[in-house]
Design an enzyme around this catalytic site. Structure first.
Site, PDB file in Angstrom:
ATOM      1  N   TYR A 146       0.816  -1.219   0.000  1.00  0.00           N
ATOM      2  CA  TYR A 146       0.000   0.000   0.000  1.00  0.00           C
ATOM      3  C   TYR A 146       0.851   1.271   0.000  1.00  0.00           C
ATOM      4  O   TYR A 146       0.346   2.352  -0.274  1.00  0.00           O
ATOM      5  CB  TYR A 146      -0.943   0.032   1.211  1.00  0.00           C
ATOM      6  N   LYS A 195       3.870 -15.305   2.648  1.00  0.00           N
ATOM      7  CA  LYS A 195       3.754 -16.078   1.407  1.00  0.00           C
ATOM      8  C   LYS A 195       5.187 -16.388   0.973  1.00  0.00           C
ATOM      9  O   LYS A 195       5.656 -16.020  -0.114  1.00  0.00           O
ATOM     10  CB  LYS A 195       2.988 -15.233   0.366  1.00  0.00           C
ATOM     11  N   ASP A 227      -2.577 -18.163   2.337  1.00  0.00           N
ATOM     12  CA  ASP A 227      -3.752 -18.854   1.784  1.00  0.00           C
ATOM     13  C   ASP A 227      -4.262 -19.904   2.766  1.00  0.00           C
ATOM     14  O   ASP A 227      -5.466 -20.056   2.984  1.00  0.00           O
ATOM     15  CB  ASP A 227      -3.448 -19.465   0.400  1.00  0.00           C
ATOM     16  N   ASP A 251      -4.857  -6.671   6.265  1.00  0.00           N
ATOM     17  CA  ASP A 251      -6.083  -5.963   5.893  1.00  0.00           C
ATOM     18  C   ASP A 251      -7.188  -6.982   5.625  1.00  0.00           C
ATOM     19  O   ASP A 251      -8.318  -6.887   6.142  1.00  0.00           O
ATOM     20  CB  ASP A 251      -5.778  -5.138   4.619  1.00  0.00           C
ATOM     21  N   ASP A 255     -10.353  -8.480   8.462  1.00  0.00           N
ATOM     22  CA  ASP A 255     -11.783  -8.395   8.137  1.00  0.00           C
ATOM     23  C   ASP A 255     -12.435  -9.775   8.198  1.00  0.00           C
ATOM     24  O   ASP A 255     -13.560  -9.915   8.659  1.00  0.00           O
ATOM     25  CB  ASP A 255     -11.992  -7.790   6.741  1.00  0.00           C
TER      26      ASP A 255
END
Ligand code: NAD
Length: 360
Positions: A146, A195, A227, A251, A255
Site C-alpha cells: 500500500y 507467502k 492462503d 487488511d 476483516d
C-alpha cells in the site's frame, strides 16, 4: 496513577459511544485508584465545521502530547453531508490517515473474540463456534504494497500497472517485537503469516521473525502461508492466539476474523507506534443511520478503552476487569438493539454503559 487521554468523539454515534467508554474508565479509576484526565480533540466532520480541515495541527499536537488517544468514529453520509463536496484530502476520513501518520502508528491490533452468548451470530459451523476463539491480528500498517512505488504506463501498446511490495528488516523487526510483546500478555503463541513460498519480502519477513523470536523464548512461533491462514480462520479459529502479518495480508485477514465474530458493535481495535502512545477505536464507523438516538452499542469502544489500559498504561488487571464486566453483561442477558435476541433485556447506549460500570 494519572493518565492524560486525548478524546476524539468525532461524528455520528462517536460522541455517544465515547462518553460511555469514559464512564467505564472513570469507574475503573475509582475502583483501582487511577485518575484519567481527558482533553477533547476535534477530528472529522466536526473539525471541518469548526476549522475547515478534518484535523488541525493543534489537535494533532494535543494527541501527540497525551498518554493515549481514544477515538469514536468520523464520517457521515456521502451525497447527504456537505463534507463530501470537499476534495478527498479535506473529507472527514482524511483526519484518520493524518492522525495515524502524525502519531507514527505502525502496528494495528484487531482482536476477534467469540462470546458464547453471541454464538448464534457466528456464521461458522456449530461445532466450530462451540469451540470458541480468542485471537488478535497484529497487522503492519505503514509499509508493504500500500505504500510502495506504483505506476500505470503503456508498455509496447499495452496498459500496464505496477505496485511494489517492499519491506526492510527494521520495519519487520519493530512489528514483530510488538507481536511478541502482546503474546507475552496473552497465551504466548505467535503465528506469523506470509507467502514465503513465492515472495522475497515474505522470506525476509520470516527470517526476521525467527531472529526476534530468540528474544522471547517463552513464546512459541509458527509460520503459516496466507492462503492456508485464510482457510484455517474458518476451519479452526481456536488455534490462533496472536497472528502477525504484513499490511495487505492483515487488511484482508482482519476483516475475515471480524466477520466470523458476527457482531460489528463488539469489535475493538488499537494502533500502536514505537513508544507506549496508542490510538484506540472501535472497528466500526460513525453509523450516521442511528446517530443521536441513544441506541448504538458502546461495547467496541469500551473494549478499545480496555486495550488502552493494557497496552498503553500496562494496567492488565484493570483491563481484565473491564473485559470481565462486558462478559457478565452478556451473561446477564443485557443487549443493545444490534445484538438483541428473544428473551433478552433491551437497553440503550447509556444503559449498556451503566450496566458495564455496575459490574466492574
Ligand atoms: P458503519 O460501521 O458506520 O455502519 C455499518 C452498519 O453497522 C450500520 O447499519 C450501523 O448502524 C451499524 N453499526 C455500526 N456500529 C454500530 C454500533 N456501535 N452499534 C450498533 N450498530 C452499529 O459503516 P458505514 O455505514 O460504511 O460508514 C458510515 C460512516 O462511517 C462513513 O462516513 C464512513 O466513512 C465512516 N467510517 C469511519 C470509520 C472510522 O472512523 N474509523 C470506519 C469505518 C467507516
Amino acid at each position: 496513577m494519572n493518565f492524560n487521554v486525548a478524546v476524539i468523539p468525532g461524528d455520528g454515534i462517536g460522541p455517544e459511544i465515547v462518553s460511555e467508554a469514559k464512564k467505564v474508565l472513570d469507574t475503573v479509576g475509582k475502583k483501582f485508584g487511577h485518575e484519567f484526565t481527558y482533553t477533547n480533540v476535534l477530528m472529522g466532520g466536526v473539525s471541518i465545521d469548526a476549522h475547515g480541515v478534518p484535523l488541525t495541527d493543534e489537535a494533532l499536537e494535543t494527541a501527540k502530547n497525551s498518554d493515549a488517544v481514544l477515538l469514536g468514529a468520523v464520517g457521515g453520509r456521502v451525497g447527504v453531508d456537505k463534507w463530501y463536496e470537499l476534495p478527498p484530502n479535506l473529507r472527514p476520513e482524511a483526519g484518520l490517515l493524518a492522525i495515524r501518520k502524525g502519531l507514527g502508528l505502525f502496528a494495528n491490533l484487531r482482536p476477534a473474540y467469540l462470546y458464547k452468548e453471541l454464538k448464534s451470530a457466528c456464521p461458522l459451523k456449530e461445532e466450530v463456534a462451540d469451540a470458541g476463539f480468542d485471537m488478535i491480528i497484529v497487522r503492519e500498517l505503514t509499509g508493504g504494497l500500500y505504500f510502495g512505488e506504483r505506476k500505470t504506463e503503456v508498455v509496447d501498446g499495452v496498459r500496464t500497472a505496477i505496485d511494489t511490495l517492499k519491506y526492510d528488516e527494521n520495519e519487520i523487526r519493530r512489528i514483530a517485537v510488538k507481536a511478541f510483546e502482546i503474546a507475552m500478555k496473552r497465551n504466548k503463541k505467535v503465528i506469523s503469516v506470509d507467502k514465503a513460498n513465492v515472495l522475497d519480502s515474505s522470506r525476509l519477513w520470516s527470517q526476521v521473525v525467527s531472529e526476534v523470536a530468540k528474544d522471547f523464548p517463552e513464546v512459541t512461533v509458527e509460520n503459516m502461508l496466507v492462503d492456508n491462514c485464510a482457510m484455517q480462520l474458518v476451519k479452526n479459529p481456536a488455534q490462533f492466539d496472536v497472528v502477525l502479518t504484513e499490511n495487505m495480508f492483515g487488511d484482508i485477514l482482519s476483516d475475515e476474523a471480524s466477520m466470523i465474530t458476527g457482531s460489528i458493535g463488539m469489535l475493538s481495535s488499537a494502533s500502536l507506534g514505537a513508544g507506549k502512545l496508542g490510538l484506540y477505536e472501535p472497528s466500526h464507523g460513525a453509523a450516521p443511520d442511528i446517530a443521536g438516538q441513544n441506541k448504538a452499542n458502546p461495547i467496541a469502544t469500551v473494549l478499545s478503552a480496555a486495550m488502552m489500559l493494557r497496552y498503553s498504561f500496562d494496567l492488565d488487571k484493570e483491563a481484565d476487569a473491564v473485559e470481565a464486566a462486558v462478559r457478565k453483561v452478556l451473561e446477564d442477558g443485557i443487549r443493545t438493539v444490534d445484538i438483541m435476541s428473544e428473551g433478552k433485556t433491551l437497553v440503550t447506549c447509556t444503559g449498556m454503559g451503566d450496566a458495564i460500570c455496575e459490574r466492574i
